[in-house]
Design a protein around this motif. Sequence first.
Motif, mmCIF file in Angstrom:
data_model
loop_
_atom_site.group_PDB
_atom_site.id
_atom_site.type_symbol
_atom_site.label_atom_id
_atom_site.label_comp_id
_atom_site.label_asym_id
_atom_site.label_seq_id
_atom_site.Cartn_x
_atom_site.Cartn_y
_atom_site.Cartn_z
ATOM 1 N N ALA A 12 -36.730 -10.099 -27.713
ATOM 2 C CA ALA A 12 -36.168 -9.130 -26.681
ATOM 3 C C ALA A 12 -35.583 -9.839 -25.444
ATOM 4 C CB ALA A 12 -37.508 -8.390 -26.028
ATOM 5 N N PHE A 13 -34.485 -9.332 -24.697
ATOM 6 C CA PHE A 13 -33.944 -9.930 -23.552
ATOM 7 C C PHE A 13 -34.228 -8.908 -22.430
ATOM 8 C CE2 PHE A 13 -30.886 -12.008 -26.350
ATOM 9 C CZ PHE A 13 -31.386 -13.228 -26.260
ATOM 10 N N ASP A 14 -34.876 -9.359 -21.328
ATOM 11 C CA ASP A 14 -35.371 -8.502 -20.194
ATOM 12 C C ASP A 14 -36.204 -7.223 -20.658
ATOM 13 O OD1 ASP A 14 -33.892 -10.445 -18.504
ATOM 14 O OD2 ASP A 14 -31.910 -9.223 -19.344
ATOM 15 N N GLY A 15 -36.967 -7.585 -21.534
ATOM 16 C CA GLY A 15 -37.914 -6.469 -22.149
ATOM 17 C C GLY A 15 -36.958 -5.397 -23.228
ATOM 18 N N GLY A 17 -35.744 -4.740 -26.697
ATOM 19 C CA GLY A 17 -35.652 -5.389 -28.071
ATOM 20 C C GLY A 17 -34.187 -5.429 -28.694
ATOM 21 N N VAL A 18 -33.908 -6.593 -28.780
ATOM 22 C CA VAL A 18 -32.632 -7.064 -29.526
ATOM 23 C C VAL A 18 -32.519 -7.180 -30.968
ATOM 24 C CG1 VAL A 18 -30.765 -8.499 -29.467
ATOM 25 C CG2 VAL A 18 -31.444 -7.783 -27.366
ATOM 26 N N LEU A 19 -33.695 -7.859 -31.201
ATOM 27 C CA LEU A 19 -33.914 -7.906 -32.935
ATOM 28 C C LEU A 19 -35.412 -7.092 -32.892
ATOM 29 C CD1 LEU A 19 -33.184 -11.629 -33.673
ATOM 30 C CD2 LEU A 19 -31.753 -9.406 -33.845
ATOM 31 N N GLY A 36 -21.901 -4.902 -38.442
ATOM 32 C CA GLY A 36 -22.561 -3.965 -37.602
ATOM 33 C C GLY A 36 -21.700 -4.092 -36.312
ATOM 34 N N PRO A 37 -21.932 -2.846 -35.557
ATOM 35 C CA PRO A 37 -21.378 -2.818 -34.184
ATOM 36 C C PRO A 37 -21.731 -3.928 -33.157
ATOM 37 C CG PRO A 37 -22.777 -1.070 -34.736
ATOM 38 C CD PRO A 37 -22.836 -1.857 -35.886
ATOM 39 N N SER A 38 -20.647 -3.983 -32.227
ATOM 40 C CA SER A 38 -21.039 -4.959 -31.014
ATOM 41 C C SER A 38 -22.110 -4.861 -30.311
ATOM 42 C CB SER A 38 -19.729 -5.002 -30.244
ATOM 43 O OG SER A 38 -20.103 -5.556 -29.075
ATOM 44 N N GLY A 39 -23.104 -5.682 -30.077
ATOM 45 C CA GLY A 39 -24.343 -5.492 -29.428
ATOM 46 C C GLY A 39 -25.535 -5.116 -30.471
ATOM 47 N N SER A 40 -25.216 -5.033 -31.656
ATOM 48 C CA SER A 40 -26.294 -4.771 -32.459
ATOM 49 C C SER A 40 -27.424 -6.025 -32.871
ATOM 50 C CB SER A 40 -25.772 -4.320 -33.858
ATOM 51 O OG SER A 40 -24.948 -5.333 -34.482
ATOM 52 N N GLY A 41 -26.968 -7.217 -32.388
ATOM 53 C CA GLY A 41 -28.065 -8.223 -32.346
ATOM 54 C C GLY A 41 -27.489 -9.482 -33.509
ATOM 55 N N LYS A 42 -26.265 -9.388 -33.964
ATOM 56 C CA LYS A 42 -25.848 -10.157 -35.093
ATOM 57 C C LYS A 42 -25.913 -11.726 -34.868
ATOM 58 C CE LYS A 42 -21.884 -8.003 -35.406
ATOM 59 N NZ LYS A 42 -22.041 -7.207 -34.321
ATOM 60 N N SER A 43 -25.202 -11.836 -33.325
ATOM 61 C CA SER A 43 -25.196 -13.171 -32.901
ATOM 62 C C SER A 43 -26.647 -13.625 -32.653
ATOM 63 C CB SER A 43 -24.436 -13.175 -31.548
ATOM 64 O OG SER A 43 -22.941 -13.001 -31.996
ATOM 65 N N THR A 44 -27.451 -12.973 -32.056
ATOM 66 C CA THR A 44 -28.887 -13.339 -31.775
ATOM 67 C C THR A 44 -29.539 -13.787 -32.762
ATOM 68 O OG1 THR A 44 -28.736 -11.860 -29.703
ATOM 69 C CG2 THR A 44 -31.027 -12.616 -30.562
ATOM 70 N N LEU A 45 -29.265 -13.081 -34.087
ATOM 71 C CA LEU A 45 -29.993 -13.331 -35.241
ATOM 72 C C LEU A 45 -29.469 -14.621 -35.774
ATOM 73 C CD1 LEU A 45 -31.808 -12.393 -37.625
ATOM 74 C CD2 LEU A 45 -29.894 -11.204 -38.672
HETATM 75 P P1 ADP Z 1 -23.682 -8.801 -31.469
HETATM 76 O O1 ADP Z 1 -23.289 -10.221 -31.911
HETATM 77 O O2 ADP Z 1 -24.026 -7.717 -32.574
HETATM 78 O O3 ADP Z 1 -22.443 -8.235 -30.661
HETATM 79 P P2 ADP Z 1 -25.680 -9.980 -29.394
HETATM 80 O O4 ADP Z 1 -26.799 -10.475 -30.498
HETATM 81 O O5 ADP Z 1 -24.584 -10.654 -29.101
HETATM 82 O O6 ADP Z 1 -24.998 -8.640 -30.456
HETATM 83 O O7 ADP Z 1 -26.327 -9.208 -28.656
HETATM 84 C C1 ADP Z 1 -27.252 -8.244 -28.720
HETATM 85 C C2 ADP Z 1 -27.660 -7.440 -27.391
HETATM 86 O O8 ADP Z 1 -28.410 -8.381 -26.643
HETATM 87 C C3 ADP Z 1 -26.531 -7.213 -26.459
HETATM 88 O O9 ADP Z 1 -27.069 -5.892 -25.566
HETATM 89 C C4 ADP Z 1 -26.544 -8.491 -25.272
HETATM 90 O O10 ADP Z 1 -26.128 -7.939 -24.299
HETATM 91 C C5 ADP Z 1 -27.910 -8.830 -25.491
HETATM 92 N N1 ADP Z 1 -28.180 -10.550 -25.162
HETATM 93 C C6 ADP Z 1 -27.459 -11.381 -26.007
HETATM 94 N N2 ADP Z 1 -27.898 -12.419 -25.614
HETATM 95 C C7 ADP Z 1 -28.444 -12.451 -24.340
HETATM 96 C C8 ADP Z 1 -28.923 -13.309 -23.298
HETATM 97 N N3 ADP Z 1 -28.811 -14.555 -23.597
HETATM 98 N N4 ADP Z 1 -29.361 -12.713 -22.404
HETATM 99 C C9 ADP Z 1 -29.591 -11.345 -22.163
HETATM 100 N N5 ADP Z 1 -29.001 -10.491 -22.988
HETATM 101 C C10 ADP Z 1 -28.524 -10.757 -24.003
#
Ligand code: ADP
Length: 251
Positions: A12-15, A17-19, A36-45
Amino acid sequence: MYLLEMNHVKKAFDGQGVLRDISLSVKEGEIVSIIGPSGSGKSTLLRCATMLEEMDGGELNYLGEKAAWNGPDGKAIYAKGEKRKEIQKNYGLVFQNFHLFPHMTVLKNITDAPIHVQKRDKEEVYSEAMELLKKMGLEDKAEAYPCQLSGGQCQRVAIARALALNPRILFFDEPTSALDPELTGEVLKVIKSLADMHITMVIVTHEMAFAKDISDRIIFMADGVIVEEGTPEEVFSSSNERTQSFLGRYG
Ligand code: ADP
Ligand code: MG
């Protein structure tokens, strides 16, 4: 045994849930695309898989070695020191924006980590780097600086740099989305050629035709969960409403 195993990953970021309970396993030799759509958590994964980001909870294993596991309070505990370094040798990551060192030549970009981090023999590393540049069609660019290259050439250098560390698995985060359309093909071709080198790959991409063509398995993510996964045929002919609506936009 799986090369990569992620179990019940939460972040989670700031409460927010991203994954949200993501589980994903990749076998040696498999090519998996994540769409998947932008913002779905792919990069975070991918950042959690490569320990650039710490997950809040869940497990991360490479070849059965524990990189992270749940502590008594359910919070992820990470392997440290030598153990962590050993685990990190398994993978490489190629970013959207290449992340090359601007003050180093192409050859130096590729050889720096094998020589200074892995402490490998200089001559051997240089000769392997030249082989890699040849594979990337860039043998005449060894002494060039990144600013003298096109985006497509930069990305091919970044791929060579990742390969120079001999990873078993390579992660790509939208490797062509920073490129002009006419340069996309040359990078996709190089990635495709890696399949023949038996490198396991996990590729986040918006290039649907490419994903369909190269992947053994496709994972569709939305809002921090895996909505569905399957062979390209299964996912592209899915009757799932969210999958259909996403693919409709890229079709
Ligand atoms: P994707 O790669 O699918 O576009 P991301 O994993 O980049 O998605 O981001 C998923 C969500 O997490 C988005 O809402 C993004 O704003 C948020 N997010 C990603 N990294 C951070 C971070 N370091 N701090 C706060 N929020 C983040
Ligand atoms: Mg992303």
